[in-house]
Design an enzyme around this catalytic site. Structure first.
Site, PDB file in Angstrom:
ATOM      1  N   GLY A  69       0.797  -1.227   0.000  1.00 51.79           N
ATOM      2  CA  GLY A  69       0.000   0.000   0.000  1.00 51.79           C
ATOM      3  C   GLY A  69       0.827   1.272   0.000  1.00 51.79           C
ATOM      4  N   HIS A 136     -14.539  11.111 -16.690  1.00 55.48           N
ATOM      5  CA  HIS A 136     -13.890  11.167 -18.009  1.00 55.48           C
ATOM      6  C   HIS A 136     -12.611  12.010 -17.987  1.00 55.48           C
ATOM      7  CE1 HIS A 136     -14.898  15.362 -18.944  1.00 55.48           C
ATOM      8  NE2 HIS A 136     -15.913  15.141 -18.126  1.00 55.48           N
ATOM      9  N   HIS A 145      -2.742   6.617  -5.236  1.00 57.32           N
ATOM     10  CA  HIS A 145      -3.756   5.787  -4.571  1.00 57.32           C
ATOM     11  C   HIS A 145      -4.979   6.651  -4.288  1.00 57.32           C
ATOM     12  CE1 HIS A 145      -4.768   3.151  -0.765  1.00 57.32           C
ATOM     13  NE2 HIS A 145      -5.787   3.241  -1.610  1.00 57.32           N
TER      14      HIS A 145
HETATM   15  O1  JB2 Z   1      10.215  -4.011   1.054  1.00 60.07           O
HETATM   16  C1  JB2 Z   1       9.301  -4.817   1.245  1.00 60.07           C
HETATM   17  C2  JB2 Z   1       8.348  -4.679   2.294  1.00 60.07           C
HETATM   18  N1  JB2 Z   1       8.171  -3.755   3.286  1.00 60.07           N
HETATM   19  C3  JB2 Z   1       7.103  -4.146   4.003  1.00 60.07           C
HETATM   20  N2  JB2 Z   1       9.145  -5.908   0.424  1.00 60.07           N
HETATM   21  C4  JB2 Z   1       8.151  -6.829   0.604  1.00 60.07           C
HETATM   22  N3  JB2 Z   1       8.079  -7.872  -0.257  1.00 60.07           N
HETATM   23  N4  JB2 Z   1       7.238  -6.715   1.595  1.00 60.07           N
HETATM   24  C5  JB2 Z   1       7.343  -5.651   2.419  1.00 60.07           C
HETATM   25  N5  JB2 Z   1       6.596  -5.292   3.483  1.00 60.07           N
HETATM   26  C6  JB2 Z   1       5.433  -6.063   3.966  1.00 60.07           C
HETATM   27  O2  JB2 Z   1       4.265  -5.390   3.507  1.00 60.07           O
HETATM   28  C7  JB2 Z   1       5.271  -6.141   5.462  1.00 60.07           C
HETATM   29  O3  JB2 Z   1       6.094  -7.143   6.031  1.00 60.07           O
HETATM   30  C8  JB2 Z   1       3.787  -6.470   5.576  1.00 60.07           C
HETATM   31  O4  JB2 Z   1       3.513  -7.870   5.518  1.00 60.07           O
HETATM   32  C9  JB2 Z   1       3.186  -5.793   4.354  1.00 60.07           C
HETATM   33  C10 JB2 Z   1       2.381  -4.539   4.698  1.00 60.07           C
HETATM   34  O5  JB2 Z   1       1.184  -4.976   5.278  1.00 60.07           O
HETATM   35  P1  JB2 Z   1       0.124  -3.960   5.880  1.00 60.07           P
HETATM   36  O6  JB2 Z   1      -1.117  -4.739   6.173  1.00 60.07           O
HETATM   37  O7  JB2 Z   1       0.754  -3.179   6.985  1.00 60.07           O
HETATM   38  O8  JB2 Z   1      -0.122  -2.882   4.727  1.00 60.07           O
HETATM   39  P2  JB2 Z   1      -0.567  -3.109   3.215  1.00 60.07           P
HETATM   40  O9  JB2 Z   1       0.440  -2.377   2.395  1.00 60.07           O
HETATM   41  O10 JB2 Z   1      -0.848  -4.511   2.912  1.00 60.07           O
HETATM   42  O11 JB2 Z   1      -1.964  -2.327   3.159  1.00 60.07           O
HETATM   43  C11 JB2 Z   1      -2.057  -0.921   3.379  1.00 60.07           C
HETATM   44  O12 JB2 Z   1      -2.449  -0.287   2.155  1.00 60.07           O
HETATM   45  C12 JB2 Z   1      -3.706  -0.745   1.638  1.00 60.07           C
HETATM   46  C13 JB2 Z   1      -3.928  -0.074   0.291  1.00 60.07           C
HETATM   47  C14 JB2 Z   1      -3.110  -0.693   4.457  1.00 60.07           C
HETATM   48  O13 JB2 Z   1      -3.129   0.671   4.782  1.00 60.07           O
HETATM   49  C15 JB2 Z   1      -4.467  -1.138   3.984  1.00 60.07           C
HETATM   50  O14 JB2 Z   1      -5.462  -0.817   4.967  1.00 60.07           O
HETATM   51  C16 JB2 Z   1      -4.811  -0.460   2.655  1.00 60.07           C
HETATM   52  N6  JB2 Z   1      -6.097  -0.940   2.184  1.00 60.07           N
END
Ligand code: JB2
Length: 216
Positions: A69, A136, A145
């Site tokens: 995200g 449009h 985002h």
């Molecule tokens: O450099 C990275 C990295 N940094 C963090 N590489 C990889 N492959 N993974 C990474 N991560 C991982 O991203 C973390 O370990 C964690 O598992 C994941 C982030 O999960 P989180 O649930 O905190 O955020 P998200 O990015 O999945 O979701 C956010 O954005 C969405 C659009 C949230 O704010 C959501 O509520 C929102 N809908």
């Protein structure tokens, strides 16, 4: 070679993306996360961290989706996997309505209930979140985002890496600059400069934000 998709991330966004890809008939083969602890998300195993990406490409994975995200991280990882030879796929809900004249880049997430109207352009790695409406001729810049429920009237331009919080609305022909953040529920009635935080109804700039590193 496999047609299965590798998803980067194993958090909340990855969960939504896994279901979008499955709804489109695609198979998610594994998740790559900064935390490589073996576990599953919606039945998909975490199979390693970013250091495994190169070996997995050599081992036959060719398609990837960056489900992170954080806008800057998503853009950086999107470019990284492309440089490793992966093709970025899109994750588009079958419950979204996309104009046939809309233009889409790659690595884009479009959630359920989204409407994208005529000749809008959505650039690489953007997220158009649940129920957002993009009218449009809008342009959504790279790795921006639009959070759930955002409403963009016609000819709005959103800069790369910008974030529009849940329930934002933007009047026609307004421009939101690169890396700007617009708070949830704001109503944008005038241009928002790059690298600023804007809040309220009507939206006003609250403060500047540091520019992302040039290399990111
Ligand atoms: O450099 C990275 C990295 N940094 C963090 N590489 C990889 N492959 N993974 C990474 N991560 C991982 O991203 C973390 O370990 C964690 O598992 C994941 C982030 O999960 P989180 O649930 O905190 O955020 P998200 O990015 O999945 O979701 C956010 O954005 C969405 C659009 C949230 O704010 C959501 O509520 C929102 N809908």
């Amino acid at each position: 070679m496999t047609d299965d998709i590798l998803v980067l991330g194993a958090g909340g966004h990855a969960k939504v993306v896994i279901e979008l890809l499955r709804a489109g008939g695609q198979v998610v083969g594994g998740l790559i996360d900064a935390d490589p602890t073996p576990r599953q998300v919606l039945g998909v195993p975490v199979i390693g961290d970013d250091q495994r990406l190169e070996a997995l490409r050599e081992g036959g994975y060719q398609f990837a989706f960056v489900a992170l995200g954080d806008n800057l991280l998503r853009r950086r990882m999107g470019r990284h996997v492309q440089a490793l030879g992966y093709q970025l796929v899109n994750a588009i809900s079958p419950a979204a309505v996309l104009s046939p004249s809309a233009g889409l880049g790659v690595g884009i997430a479009v959630m359920a209930g989204v409407v994208i109207n005529a000749e809008a352009r959505i650039e690489d790695l953007a997220i158009v979140n649940t129920g957002a409406r993009i009218d449009h001729d809008c342009v959504l810049g790279e790795a921006c985002h639009v959070a759930p429920g955002g409403v963009l009237a016609g000819e709005v331009h959103i800069g790369p890496l910008a974030f529009l919080g849940a329930g934002c609305s933007v009047i026609p022909r307004v421009r939101v600059g690169a890396s700007a953040v617009v708070g949830a529920g704001a109503c944008v009635t005038a241009d928002i400069p790059s690298h600023t935080l804007a809040l309220g109804v009507p939206a006003r700039v609250a403060r500047a934000r540091p520019a992302p590193e040039a290399s990111s």
